[in-house]
Write an enzyme that holds these catalytic residues in place. Structure first.
Site, short mmCIF file in Angstrom:
data_model
loop_
_atom_site.label_atom_id
_atom_site.label_comp_id
_atom_site.label_asym_id
_atom_site.label_seq_id
_atom_site.Cartn_x
_atom_site.Cartn_y
_atom_site.Cartn_z
N GLU A 148 39.45 52.56 43.75
CA GLU A 148 39.85 52.12 44.82
C GLU A 148 40.95 52.42 45.72
O GLU A 148 41.67 53.13 45.09
CB GLU A 148 39.93 50.45 44.74
CG GLU A 148 41.36 50.03 44.23
CD GLU A 148 41.45 48.58 44.13
OE1 GLU A 148 41.32 48.02 45.57
OE2 GLU A 148 41.73 47.93 43.26
N ASP A 181 38.02 47.69 48.98
CA ASP A 181 39.11 46.63 49.36
C ASP A 181 39.25 46.53 51.00
O ASP A 181 39.61 47.67 51.32
CB ASP A 181 40.39 46.73 48.56
CG ASP A 181 41.35 45.44 48.83
OD1 ASP A 181 41.44 44.82 49.88
OD2 ASP A 181 41.97 45.02 47.95
N HIS A 207 35.95 44.14 47.34
CA HIS A 207 36.97 43.28 47.35
C HIS A 207 37.08 42.40 48.75
O HIS A 207 37.36 43.42 49.91
CB HIS A 207 38.47 43.65 47.14
CG HIS A 207 38.81 43.75 45.49
ND1 HIS A 207 39.83 44.44 45.07
CD2 HIS A 207 37.79 43.42 44.68
CE1 HIS A 207 39.41 44.40 43.73
NE2 HIS A 207 38.34 43.73 43.39
N GLU A 247 39.58 38.60 46.23
CA GLU A 247 40.59 38.89 45.62
C GLU A 247 41.94 38.53 46.03
O GLU A 247 42.87 38.81 46.52
CB GLU A 247 40.70 40.34 45.59
CG GLU A 247 41.93 41.29 44.60
CD GLU A 247 42.37 42.53 44.80
OE1 GLU A 247 42.89 43.18 43.77
OE2 GLU A 247 42.30 42.91 46.14
#
Length: 273
Positions: A148, A181, A207, A247
């Site tokens: 990520e 994310d 996320h 998250e």
């Protein structure tokens, strides 16, 4: 879209609370944070994995993702001497092995800060060397490894969609992909949907949280200014059918149950049609 609960915020709680809350709040799966006291890779390897698997079976909550703690405490493969890099590699190989043993679909890693004196060439060479080693190991044991992007507040290595594209193209392994994310692109004024268009089927996991747009803080949906409803509609229209973990990390560590419930309740309202 399957919705998961990240477990980092429960690190001061008993592990059974994680699975009990995920079940009673209606999460589809757990993304298991790999840090002490709950799921540190070496603790799992020495036998603690049985407790985790027993809880998974008791509450019928799958562990879809394993996310080992690294990048600073004490493992960061992007900084320090070769001994420190190799030690980080051995730790992360163990984490990949434990991810597979947990029955996780993915093990997720990132690239920590390389320090202020590292040149762009040095950063790229060290990243490629390390990712090749980890991706080859993931392929050897047939377990999917994802990387990520982090925010620029956290790292100077892999922070954008283009950074992910570069390393994934270089490694070129069926067992190496990317996850998104939503906070890193949002705080950099980068297109979130651009990740989908650039990475295509290499983008395997999400996320999703809210953001203030100016820090790396991960907020409960509705507490920031990210247009989540519209974003999720765009993601669904794109045809993404993977998981989305809410998250929440340490910002809510004092009351993880309250915020885990609030987060998924708000997420459901946002996604109601």
């Amino acid at each position: 879209m399957k919705v998961g609960m990240f477990t980092s915020g429960y690190q001061r709680s008993d592990m059974e609370e994680i699975f009990r809350d995920a079940k009673r709040f209606g999460y589809d799966y757990i993304e298991l944070w790999g840090g002490r006291p709950h799921a540190y890779a070496y603790d799992l390897m020495r036998g603690q994995i049985d407790k985790v698997l027993n809880l998974r079976n008791k509450y019928e909550i799958p562990i879809k993702v394993y996310t080992p703690e690294h990048n600073a405490y004490p493992y960061n493969y992007m900084i320090g001497d070769e001994y420190q890099r190799k030690e980080s590699m051995e730790y992360l190989k163990t984490a990949i092995q434990m991810g597979k043993s947990l029955g996780a679909e993915y093990t997720v890693i990132s690239a920590g800060h390389a320090g202020y004196n590292a040149t762009k060439k040095e950063i790229w060479e060290r990243l490629c060397k390390s990712m090749r080693e980890l991706a080859d190991y993931a392929q050897e044991i047939e377990h999917m490894l994802l990387i990520e992007a982090l925010t620029p507040f956290e790292s100077n290595v892999c922070t954008t969609a283009n950074d992910l594209c570069d390393i994934i193209k270089y490694i070129d392994s069926p067992y190496f992909g990317a996850m998104l994310d939503v906070v890193p692109p949002y705080v950099q004024h980068e297109s979130i949907m651009g990740y989908f268009h650039k990475l295509g089927n290499k983008l395997k996991h999400l996320h999703i949280v809210d953001s203030d747009g100016k820090s790396d803080t991960h907020l409960v949906p509705g507490d920031g200014n990210l247009p989540l409803k519209e974003l999720i509609e765009e993601i669904q229209a794109y045809g993404y059918d993977g998981g989305a973990t809410i998250e929440l990390v340490t910002a809510y560590i004092n009351e993880p149950s309250l915020y885990a419930r609030q987060a998924i309740d708000r997420f459901r309202k946002i996604t109601e049609r």
